[in-house]
Design an enzyme around this catalytic site. Structure first.
Site, mmCIF file in Angstrom:
data_model
loop_
_atom_site.group_PDB
_atom_site.id
_atom_site.type_symbol
_atom_site.label_atom_id
_atom_site.label_comp_id
_atom_site.label_asym_id
_atom_site.label_seq_id
_atom_site.Cartn_x
_atom_site.Cartn_y
_atom_site.Cartn_z
ATOM 1 N N ASP A 18 -45.640 -36.509 -78.236
ATOM 2 C CA ASP A 18 -45.346 -37.265 -77.011
ATOM 3 C C ASP A 18 -46.218 -38.507 -76.883
ATOM 4 O OD1 ASP A 18 -43.553 -35.192 -76.314
ATOM 5 O OD2 ASP A 18 -45.221 -34.039 -75.484
ATOM 6 N N HIS A 46 -37.698 -37.446 -78.360
ATOM 7 C CA HIS A 46 -38.229 -38.804 -78.341
ATOM 8 C C HIS A 46 -37.475 -39.567 -77.263
ATOM 9 C CE1 HIS A 46 -39.459 -38.743 -82.862
ATOM 10 N NE2 HIS A 46 -40.318 -38.129 -82.100
HETATM 11 P P1 GDP Z 1 -42.511 -39.157 -78.607
HETATM 12 O O1 GDP Z 1 -42.034 -37.756 -78.799
HETATM 13 O O2 GDP Z 1 -43.762 -39.451 -79.333
HETATM 14 O O3 GDP Z 1 -41.422 -40.148 -78.880
HETATM 15 O O4 GDP Z 1 -42.873 -39.325 -77.063
HETATM 16 P P2 GDP Z 1 -41.964 -38.898 -75.808
HETATM 17 O O5 GDP Z 1 -40.771 -39.722 -75.749
HETATM 18 O O6 GDP Z 1 -41.795 -37.418 -75.794
HETATM 19 O O7 GDP Z 1 -42.967 -39.202 -74.608
HETATM 20 C C1 GDP Z 1 -43.417 -40.458 -74.334
HETATM 21 C C2 GDP Z 1 -43.023 -40.808 -72.901
HETATM 22 O O8 GDP Z 1 -43.671 -42.010 -72.552
HETATM 23 C C3 GDP Z 1 -41.552 -41.105 -72.706
HETATM 24 O O9 GDP Z 1 -41.204 -40.831 -71.389
HETATM 25 C C4 GDP Z 1 -41.473 -42.616 -72.975
HETATM 26 O O10 GDP Z 1 -40.370 -43.248 -72.334
HETATM 27 C C5 GDP Z 1 -42.742 -43.071 -72.352
HETATM 28 N N1 GDP Z 1 -43.405 -44.228 -72.942
HETATM 29 C C6 GDP Z 1 -43.510 -44.594 -74.248
HETATM 30 N N2 GDP Z 1 -44.333 -45.656 -74.358
HETATM 31 C C7 GDP Z 1 -44.758 -45.944 -73.106
HETATM 32 C C8 GDP Z 1 -45.658 -46.908 -72.570
HETATM 33 O O11 GDP Z 1 -46.268 -47.699 -73.278
HETATM 34 N N3 GDP Z 1 -45.859 -46.872 -71.215
HETATM 35 C C9 GDP Z 1 -45.226 -45.993 -70.401
HETATM 36 N N4 GDP Z 1 -45.487 -46.024 -69.100
HETATM 37 N N5 GDP Z 1 -44.381 -45.071 -70.878
HETATM 38 C C10 GDP Z 1 -44.162 -45.045 -72.204
#
Ligand code: GDP
Length: 433
Positions: A18, A46
């Site tokens: 995440d 993701h």
């Molecule tokens: P992943 O599994 O590594 O792709 O991560 P996830 O999608 O599970 O969780 C990351 C969360 O943070 C999601 O809700 C994304 O939309 C959000 N997100 C990703 N990058 C950023 C950022 O730079 N700032 C903010 N506020 N949210 C982000």
């Protein structure tokens, strides 16, 4: 170009998952010909936010939004066919022109009894459960290495029924004698019929993706390897047994995707500006009470809640010990620092710089049972108390935010090349070389 000069780039997590890999890959994929998932299944999500809307991708690689990108599920992936077909349909229904998914004929299939055994086993463990998402991933990989799994190619051949009969002899015995679930026994014939039905639906998407990617490399195409979860969930190097069941490391990407090891020339470790973790296990910098609630509600795109399960994620301060170790085992050539904008509400930002274990201070990440006794040594950094989500270059960040980035770079001992200041594709700062 986003990841310039690279032919094969791995984008992987330095933490517990995440870390915003989906957002990064959606951003980088503009300049990729192939995006390849190499491990895990639909057990984590993701999140991608772009002009098509907001999506939680579980199995479809995050290059799906570009018509020029081929999105491969490599041999190391756990393919839940029902989930995959549903996800592709949803993308089409929401106006994504062509997800262009290709599934390796060597990948294996998550079987209905894998999901059942995941649930039964967590139930049997009771208080000692692992916090599995119960999507069948641990039983799937156990069967794979027991050599009783089913490959995608098996769906089209005569060997499927005898394979299933053999596997089910063992499964049905466990159902009767371990789980007391006699009425849930499986018939090989009906499982085979269901699988063949799925096989018919994915036949046109199936290929020898190892050959495909080797040819692509020879043709000078650009490939992105998409990690699921993060280094600390790796079964060998992470918080075993609270880990996942396939390797989350860039080193494994070559195996799980089917590309030669020497071809990976960049490894981008996604590092989260604070910590979050799903599932059970030690989490040294974890917060509780109102501090946790505030960070959880402000985190991510709409709070820190699992993209697959909706479960509230455990949250904590940035853990330099765990993240440095995560970058190291990933072999990171650079860091993409994500979710920096989230910390903009704090006057001061605590950072875990070392652990106290049995009266001693260490900056090394230990094995799980020592980790369970670790307490965080915290230092505080000044906060910036500003919304930074509109910043598009480093100089636009307040100096306290710049200092925080430099601290991460120092602690990880890896250069920060990108900073993510929001969940949208555009909310990305590229650091000058
Ligand atoms: P992943 O599994 O590594 O792709 O991560 P996830 O999608 O599970 O969780 C990351 C969360 O943070 C999601 O809700 C994304 O939309 C959000 N997100 C990703 N990058 C950023 C950022 O730079 N700032 C903010 N506020 N949210 C982000």
């Amino acid at each position: 170009m986003a990841v310039s000069g690279s032919q094969v780039t791995a984008v992987v997590g330095a933490n517990w998952g995440d870390e915003g890999k989906g957002k990064l890959i959606d951003y980088f994929a503009e300049h990729s010909d192939y995006v390849v998932r190499f491990q895990g299944g639909g057990n984590a999500g993701h999140t991608v936010i772009n002009d098509y809307g907001k999506f939680a991708l579980h199995l479809v690689p995050c290059g799906a939004f570009y018509p020029h990108t081929t999105n491969v599920l490599g041999p190391g992936v756990a393919v839940n066919m029902e989930g995959l077909l549903k996800e592709i349909r949803e993308l089409t229904d929401r106006g994504v022109p062509n997800a262009n998914v290709v599934i390796s004929d060597r990948a294996q299939v998550v079987l209905p009894y894998h999901v059942q055994f995941d649930e039964l086993e967590e139930g049997r463990r009771g208080k000692e459960k692992f916090g599995s998402t119960q999507s069948g991933i641990a039983p799937f990989y156990a069967d794979k290495y027991l050599k009783i799994g089913v490959r995608v190619a098996d769906l089209f051949g005569e060997g499927l029924l005898p394979r299933l009969r053999n596997a089910l002899t063992q499964k049905n015995t466990l159902l009767t004698h371990l789980y007391d679930a006699d009425d849930h026994r499986w018939e090989a014939e009906s499982v085979a019929e269901e699988l063949r039905g799925f096989g018919d639906r994915i036949r046109d998407m199936t290929a020898d993706t190892t050959q495909l990617l080797h040819d692509a490399i020879d043709d000078g195409k650009r490939i992105m390897l998409e990690g699921q979860l993060g280094a600390l969930k790796d079964p060998d190097h992470g918080i075993y047994p609270y880990s996942t069941s396939s390797s989350t490391l860039a080193g494994f990407a070559t195996v799980g995707a089917g590309v030669p090891a020497r071809t990976i020339d960049r490894i981008v470790a996604s590092v989260k500006a604070y910590s979050s973790c799903v599932g059970a296990g030690p989490f040294v910098s974890e917060l509780a009470g109102s501090e946790a609630e505030e960070l959880r509600n402000r985190g991510g795109a709409e709070g820190e809640f699992g993209a697959t399960t909706g479960r509230p994620r455990r949250v904590g301060w940035f853990d330099a010990v765990a993240t440095r170790y995560g970058c190291r085992v990933q072999g990171a050539t650079e860091v993409a620092l994500t979710l920096l904008d989230v910390l903009g509400y704090l006057d001061e930002i605590p950072v875990c710089v070392a652990y106290r274990i049995d009266g001693e201070t260490t900056d090394q990440f230990p094995v799980t049972d020592r980790l369970e006794r670790a307490e965080p040594v915290l230092e505080t950094m000044p906060g910036w108390k500003t919304d930074i989500s509109d910043a598009r270059n480093f100089e636009e960040l307040p100096s306290a935010a710049q200092d925080y980035v430099r601290m991460i770079e120092r602690q990880c001992r890896v250069r920060v090349s990108w900073i993510s200041v929001g969940p949208h594709r555009d909310q990305t700062i590229r650091m000058s070389a």
